[in-house]
Design a protein around this motif. Sequence first.
Motif, mmCIF file in Angstrom:
data_model
loop_
_atom_site.group_PDB
_atom_site.id
_atom_site.type_symbol
_atom_site.label_atom_id
_atom_site.label_comp_id
_atom_site.label_asym_id
_atom_site.label_seq_id
_atom_site.Cartn_x
_atom_site.Cartn_y
_atom_site.Cartn_z
ATOM 1 N N LEU A 113 -10.382 -44.872 12.863
ATOM 2 C CA LEU A 113 -9.683 -46.033 12.316
ATOM 3 C C LEU A 113 -8.313 -45.642 11.776
ATOM 4 N N ASP A 114 -8.225 -44.485 11.137
ATOM 5 C CA ASP A 114 -6.946 -44.014 10.604
ATOM 6 C C ASP A 114 -5.945 -43.812 11.732
ATOM 7 N N VAL A 115 -6.378 -43.164 12.806
ATOM 8 C CA VAL A 115 -5.504 -42.924 13.957
ATOM 9 C C VAL A 115 -5.053 -44.231 14.591
ATOM 10 N N LEU A 133 -18.486 -65.809 6.142
ATOM 11 C CA LEU A 133 -17.213 -65.365 6.686
ATOM 12 C C LEU A 133 -16.617 -64.258 5.834
ATOM 13 N N PHE A 134 -15.957 -63.345 6.504
ATOM 14 C CA PHE A 134 -15.283 -62.238 5.843
ATOM 15 C C PHE A 134 -13.904 -62.074 6.473
ATOM 16 N N LEU A 135 -12.928 -61.757 5.640
ATOM 17 C CA LEU A 135 -11.566 -61.540 6.123
ATOM 18 C C LEU A 135 -11.159 -60.128 5.751
ATOM 19 N N MET A 136 -10.760 -59.355 6.748
ATOM 20 C CA MET A 136 -10.305 -57.995 6.498
ATOM 21 C C MET A 136 -8.812 -57.889 6.769
ATOM 22 N N PHE A 137 -8.112 -57.266 5.831
ATOM 23 C CA PHE A 137 -6.706 -56.928 6.003
ATOM 24 C C PHE A 137 -6.594 -55.412 5.996
ATOM 25 N N SER A 138 -5.704 -54.872 6.806
ATOM 26 C CA SER A 138 -5.527 -53.421 6.829
ATOM 27 C C SER A 138 -4.059 -53.069 6.993
ATOM 28 N N ALA A 139 -3.737 -51.844 6.626
ATOM 29 C CA ALA A 139 -2.369 -51.341 6.737
ATOM 30 C C ALA A 139 -2.407 -49.903 7.225
ATOM 31 N N ALA A 140 -1.338 -49.506 7.898
ATOM 32 C CA ALA A 140 -1.253 -48.150 8.429
ATOM 33 C C ALA A 140 -0.934 -47.136 7.338
ATOM 34 N N VAL A 141 -0.478 -47.617 6.177
ATOM 35 C CA VAL A 141 -0.136 -46.740 5.057
ATOM 36 C C VAL A 141 -0.896 -47.218 3.818
#
Length: 237
Positions: A113-115, A133-141
């Motif tokens: 996932l990190d890569v 329902l679930f909402l996921m937010f992600s960032a590369a940093v």
Amino acid sequence: MNSLAAQIPDPKPLAVRLASRGDLTSFLMELTSEINADSYMLVAIVHDRDRNDARIIASNWIFDAIELAGHRLIAGLAQSPLAVSPGIRPRGIVTSDAPALPDVLGAEEAKLLDVLGHCEIFALKLNVGRQRLFLMFSAAVAGRIEPSDLMQAQMQCCYALSQVPELLAAAALQDPLSDRERECLFWVSEGKTTDEVAVILGVSSNTVNSYITHAIQKFSAPNRAAAVATAIRSGII
């Protein structure tokens, strides 16, 4: 400082905007940009033979990330102990660190996932009628997303999505494919050729091509690769 009520937008204009899947995508992309996230994923959790599985309603994750992570891992992340209800300050899953969720996320999965650009992932529970329902937010940093901004975005989603339960239910349950069409797309997603799929299913190559063509048409996809990507993003295969 404004009160929480003052920060929550009027749900009526949002409901007007969310008249289609395209509106839903635009809404989530705007929220993603506002909180400095890179990616979002709106997930419905469905039960299948005593296990939970993820049905992806909307997402801008790349095809490889969804395929490599798999729907079981996505379901585990969405429902992890760090997933919070509205009003609770979120805590992120930092995949570049040693996994904090050994029963959900292993070391190899965290590295993957990190890569793929999901260094930090936040999971938010949404109160939308009876749907899980679930909402996921992600960032590369890690550290780019401010938890207080996430809390406001979570409230915005709860208010907006509660106005369109039919749209969400249809999106979560949408599966236009027949069993054979689904099987053909699955084997194509596994890298099988048309002739190989024909041998596996015990039908002719022409029949396999026909099933795949029908699936492409149902998804309004330009080709079989796009149809496979759509089916994976929707949790159909």
